[in-house]
Write a protein that holds these residues in place. Structure first.
Motif, PDB file in Angstrom:
ATOM      1  N   SER A   9      25.990   5.499   2.428  1.00  0.00           N
ATOM      2  CA  SER A   9      26.927   6.149   3.343  1.00  0.00           C
ATOM      3  C   SER A   9      26.380   6.132   4.766  1.00  0.00           C
ATOM      4  O   SER A   9      27.144   6.116   5.730  1.00  0.00           O
ATOM      5  CB  SER A   9      27.202   7.583   2.902  1.00  0.00           C
ATOM      6  OG  SER A   9      25.991   8.309   2.815  1.00  0.00           O
ATOM      7  N   HIS A  10      25.055   6.120   4.890  1.00  0.00           N
ATOM      8  CA  HIS A  10      24.429   6.067   6.209  1.00  0.00           C
ATOM      9  C   HIS A  10      23.181   5.209   6.116  1.00  0.00           C
ATOM     10  O   HIS A  10      22.383   5.372   5.198  1.00  0.00           O
ATOM     11  CB  HIS A  10      24.065   7.497   6.685  1.00  0.00           C
ATOM     12  CG  HIS A  10      23.655   7.571   8.109  1.00  0.00           C
ATOM     13  ND1 HIS A  10      23.083   8.702   8.667  1.00  0.00           N
ATOM     14  CD2 HIS A  10      23.718   6.666   9.123  1.00  0.00           C
ATOM     15  CE1 HIS A  10      22.820   8.483   9.947  1.00  0.00           C
ATOM     16  NE2 HIS A  10      23.194   7.261  10.250  1.00  0.00           N
ATOM     17  N   GLN A  11      23.055   4.286   7.060  1.00  0.00           N
ATOM     18  CA  GLN A  11      21.900   3.385   7.106  1.00  0.00           C
ATOM     19  C   GLN A  11      21.325   3.420   8.515  1.00  0.00           C
ATOM     20  O   GLN A  11      22.061   3.192   9.486  1.00  0.00           O
ATOM     21  CB  GLN A  11      22.340   1.960   6.765  1.00  0.00           C
ATOM     22  CG  GLN A  11      21.270   0.905   6.902  1.00  0.00           C
ATOM     23  CD  GLN A  11      20.460   0.735   5.642  1.00  0.00           C
ATOM     24  OE1 GLN A  11      20.986   0.619   4.548  1.00  0.00           O
ATOM     25  NE2 GLN A  11      19.151   0.724   5.800  1.00  0.00           N
ATOM     26  N   VAL A  12      20.049   3.711   8.595  1.00  0.00           N
ATOM     27  CA  VAL A  12      19.362   3.687   9.885  1.00  0.00           C
ATOM     28  C   VAL A  12      18.379   2.530   9.853  1.00  0.00           C
ATOM     29  O   VAL A  12      17.621   2.384   8.889  1.00  0.00           O
ATOM     30  CB  VAL A  12      18.614   5.007  10.162  1.00  0.00           C
ATOM     31  CG1 VAL A  12      17.927   4.940  11.536  1.00  0.00           C
ATOM     32  CG2 VAL A  12      19.565   6.186  10.110  1.00  0.00           C
ATOM     33  N   THR A  13      18.382   1.709  10.891  1.00  0.00           N
ATOM     34  CA  THR A  13      17.497   0.558  10.924  1.00  0.00           C
ATOM     35  C   THR A  13      17.011   0.327  12.339  1.00  0.00           C
ATOM     36  O   THR A  13      17.617   0.792  13.308  1.00  0.00           O
ATOM     37  CB  THR A  13      18.217  -0.692  10.393  1.00  0.00           C
ATOM     38  OG1 THR A  13      17.271  -1.753  10.231  1.00  0.00           O
ATOM     39  CG2 THR A  13      19.294  -1.164  11.367  1.00  0.00           C
ATOM     40  N   GLN A  14      15.929  -0.395  12.437  1.00  0.00           N
ATOM     41  CA  GLN A  14      15.413  -0.724  13.764  1.00  0.00           C
ATOM     42  C   GLN A  14      16.000  -2.040  14.236  1.00  0.00           C
ATOM     43  O   GLN A  14      16.295  -2.952  13.436  1.00  0.00           O
ATOM     44  CB  GLN A  14      13.891  -0.818  13.713  1.00  0.00           C
ATOM     45  CG  GLN A  14      13.200   0.526  13.554  1.00  0.00           C
ATOM     46  CD  GLN A  14      11.699   0.422  13.750  1.00  0.00           C
ATOM     47  OE1 GLN A  14      11.100  -0.593  13.399  1.00  0.00           O
ATOM     48  NE2 GLN A  14      11.093   1.460  14.285  1.00  0.00           N
ATOM     49  N   MET A  15      16.148  -2.138  15.522  1.00  0.00           N
ATOM     50  CA  MET A  15      16.659  -3.357  16.146  1.00  0.00           C
ATOM     51  C   MET A  15      15.864  -4.570  15.663  1.00  0.00           C
ATOM     52  O   MET A  15      14.631  -4.519  15.574  1.00  0.00           O
ATOM     53  CB  MET A  15      16.510  -3.200  17.668  1.00  0.00           C
ATOM     54  CG  MET A  15      17.294  -4.171  18.487  1.00  0.00           C
ATOM     55  SD  MET A  15      17.339  -3.647  20.228  1.00  0.00           S
ATOM     56  CE  MET A  15      15.620  -3.380  20.591  1.00  0.00           C
ATOM     57  N   GLY A  16      16.593  -5.630  15.319  1.00  0.00           N
ATOM     58  CA  GLY A  16      15.946  -6.840  14.857  1.00  0.00           C
ATOM     59  C   GLY A  16      15.805  -6.933  13.349  1.00  0.00           C
ATOM     60  O   GLY A  16      15.515  -8.016  12.815  1.00  0.00           O
ATOM     61  N   GLN A  17      16.011  -5.834  12.661  1.00  0.00           N
ATOM     62  CA  GLN A  17      15.914  -5.837  11.200  1.00  0.00           C
ATOM     63  C   GLN A  17      17.215  -6.324  10.572  1.00  0.00           C
ATOM     64  O   GLN A  17      18.297  -6.250  11.160  1.00  0.00           O
ATOM     65  CB  GLN A  17      15.596  -4.436  10.690  1.00  0.00           C
ATOM     66  CG  GLN A  17      14.227  -3.917  11.129  1.00  0.00           C
ATOM     67  CD  GLN A  17      13.106  -4.753  10.569  1.00  0.00           C
ATOM     68  OE1 GLN A  17      12.980  -4.909   9.361  1.00  0.00           O
ATOM     69  NE2 GLN A  17      12.273  -5.299  11.453  1.00  0.00           N
ATOM     70  N   GLU A  18      17.091  -6.793   9.341  1.00  0.00           N
ATOM     71  CA  GLU A  18      18.252  -7.206   8.563  1.00  0.00           C
ATOM     72  C   GLU A  18      18.777  -6.014   7.761  1.00  0.00           C
ATOM     73  O   GLU A  18      17.990  -5.214   7.249  1.00  0.00           O
ATOM     74  CB  GLU A  18      17.850  -8.328   7.612  1.00  0.00           C
ATOM     75  CG  GLU A  18      18.929  -8.766   6.644  1.00  0.00           C
ATOM     76  CD  GLU A  18      18.438  -9.826   5.679  1.00  0.00           C
ATOM     77  OE1 GLU A  18      18.258 -10.984   6.104  1.00  0.00           O
ATOM     78  OE2 GLU A  18      18.251  -9.491   4.483  1.00  0.00           O
ATOM     79  N   VAL A  19      20.097  -5.913   7.676  1.00  0.00           N
ATOM     80  CA  VAL A  19      20.695  -4.892   6.820  1.00  0.00           C
ATOM     81  C   VAL A  19      21.751  -5.528   5.924  1.00  0.00           C
ATOM     82  O   VAL A  19      22.381  -6.520   6.303  1.00  0.00           O
ATOM     83  CB  VAL A  19      21.333  -3.734   7.613  1.00  0.00           C
ATOM     84  CG1 VAL A  19      20.297  -2.941   8.360  1.00  0.00           C
ATOM     85  CG2 VAL A  19      22.412  -4.248   8.549  1.00  0.00           C
ATOM     86  N   ILE A  20      21.907  -4.951   4.758  1.00  0.00           N
ATOM     87  CA  ILE A  20      22.963  -5.375   3.842  1.00  0.00           C
ATOM     88  C   ILE A  20      23.780  -4.151   3.477  1.00  0.00           C
ATOM     89  O   ILE A  20      23.247  -3.152   2.988  1.00  0.00           O
ATOM     90  CB  ILE A  20      22.391  -6.020   2.567  1.00  0.00           C
ATOM     91  CG1 ILE A  20      21.613  -7.289   2.917  1.00  0.00           C
ATOM     92  CG2 ILE A  20      23.519  -6.349   1.586  1.00  0.00           C
ATOM     93  CD1 ILE A  20      20.940  -7.951   1.727  1.00  0.00           C
ATOM     94  N   LEU A  21      25.063  -4.233   3.748  1.00  0.00           N
ATOM     95  CA  LEU A  21      25.989  -3.159   3.401  1.00  0.00           C
ATOM     96  C   LEU A  21      26.747  -3.595   2.153  1.00  0.00           C
ATOM     97  O   LEU A  21      27.205  -4.738   2.059  1.00  0.00           O
ATOM     98  CB  LEU A  21      26.962  -2.897   4.562  1.00  0.00           C
ATOM     99  CG  LEU A  21      26.316  -2.687   5.942  1.00  0.00           C
ATOM    100  CD1 LEU A  21      27.387  -2.366   6.972  1.00  0.00           C
ATOM    101  CD2 LEU A  21      25.253  -1.627   5.907  1.00  0.00           C
ATOM    102  N   ARG A  22      26.902  -2.661   1.245  1.00  0.00           N
ATOM    103  CA  ARG A  22      27.447  -3.005  -0.061  1.00  0.00           C
ATOM    104  C   ARG A  22      28.779  -2.328  -0.334  1.00  0.00           C
ATOM    105  O   ARG A  22      29.015  -1.200   0.104  1.00  0.00           O
ATOM    106  CB  ARG A  22      26.445  -2.647  -1.155  1.00  0.00           C
ATOM    107  CG  ARG A  22      25.107  -3.307  -0.957  1.00  0.00           C
ATOM    108  CD  ARG A  22      24.111  -2.988  -2.051  1.00  0.00           C
ATOM    109  NE  ARG A  22      22.775  -3.478  -1.672  1.00  0.00           N
ATOM    110  CZ  ARG A  22      22.383  -4.744  -1.822  1.00  0.00           C
ATOM    111  NH1 ARG A  22      23.195  -5.627  -2.353  1.00  0.00           N
ATOM    112  NH2 ARG A  22      21.167  -5.105  -1.453  1.00  0.00           N
ATOM    113  N   CYS A  23      29.603  -3.010  -1.091  1.00  0.00           N
ATOM    114  CA  CYS A  23      30.957  -2.538  -1.379  1.00  0.00           C
ATOM    115  C   CYS A  23      31.325  -2.958  -2.800  1.00  0.00           C
ATOM    116  O   CYS A  23      30.963  -4.066  -3.236  1.00  0.00           O
ATOM    117  CB  CYS A  23      31.926  -3.158  -0.369  1.00  0.00           C
ATOM    118  SG  CYS A  23      33.671  -2.934  -0.708  1.00  0.00           S
TER     119      CYS A  23
END
Lengths: 114, 112
Positions: A9-23
């Motif tokens: 529901s909430h994702q915090v990441t640092q600039m330059g990092q990869e994120v994957i959002l799931r559905c």
């Protein structure tokens, strides 16, 4: 009633990092979408996906973004190298398909890039 | 080009009032129109969708499209505090069905 579910529901990441959002879309739906909403702005279309390929994408959806349906139930949005301006609510949606089939949205993932 | 415009409000009404929410659109190729309701920290929830001109009614909600003036409306009768939310108008436009264009949303508060 079946619903679209999104994690986290909430994702915090640092600039330059990869994120994957799931559905997880509604099970009998064939069309899948990602939209985003920057705080205080309109909900904006990012990409649509059908039959294991992108059917349409917006100018926002550049090479840093990718989507995948890795199995029969999940639909993911990957951002390879996050930027501050990627901070937004990301909504997944699905539809049965066909002409003007209504979209059903999940409750979103709030992405915060620091 | 701003394709769907919506007064962001906020709009505050007493319980039981009739609420009128409005959008304008610029592209005459638009034929389908949707109204979504979005509660705080939730995703948009489809309320109604209409095709071309005319009215569509569902319980306390009526959606109206006037293609001659490019004006779409949502009326809520006997408004309830549970109707307090942001209301978004949207259209898939004249081309692809996949790409919904949204208005900015109108924040409605119904006071008990």
């Amino acid at each position: 009633e079946p619903e679209v579910t999104q994690t986290p529901s909430h994702q915090v990441t640092q600039m330059g990092q990869e994120v994957i959002l799931r559905c997880v879309p509604i099970s009998n739906h064939l069309y899948f979408y990602w939209y985003r909403q920057i705080l205080g702005q309109k909900v904006e279309f990012l990409v649509s996906f059908y039959n294991n390929e992108i059917s349409e994408k917006s100018e926002i959806f550049d090479d840093q973004f990718s989507v995948e349906r890795p199995d029969g139930s999940n639909f993911t949005l990957k951002i390879r190298s996050t930027k501050l301006e990627d901070s937004a609510m990301y909504f997944c949606a699905s539809s049965v398909g066909g002409a003007n089939s209504p979209l059903h949205f999940g409750n979103g993932t709030r992405l915060t890039v620091t | 080009q701003k394709e769907v415009e919506q007064d962001p409000g906020p709009l505050s009404v007493p319980e039981g009032a009739i609420v009128s929410l409005n959008c304008t659109y610029s592209n005459s190729a638009f034929q389908y129109f949707m109204w979504y309701r979005q509660y705080s920290r939730k995703g948009p929830e489809l309320l109604m969708y209409t095709y071309s001109s005319g009215n569509k009614e569902d319980g306390r909600f009526t959606a109206q499209v006037d293609k001659s003036s490019k004006y779409i409306s949502l009326f809520i009768r006997d408004s309830q505090p549970s109707d307090s939310a942001t209301y978004l108008c949207a259209s898939p436009g004249g081309g692809s069905n996949y790409k919904l264009t949204f208005g900015k949303g109108t924040l409605l508060t119904v006071n008990p």
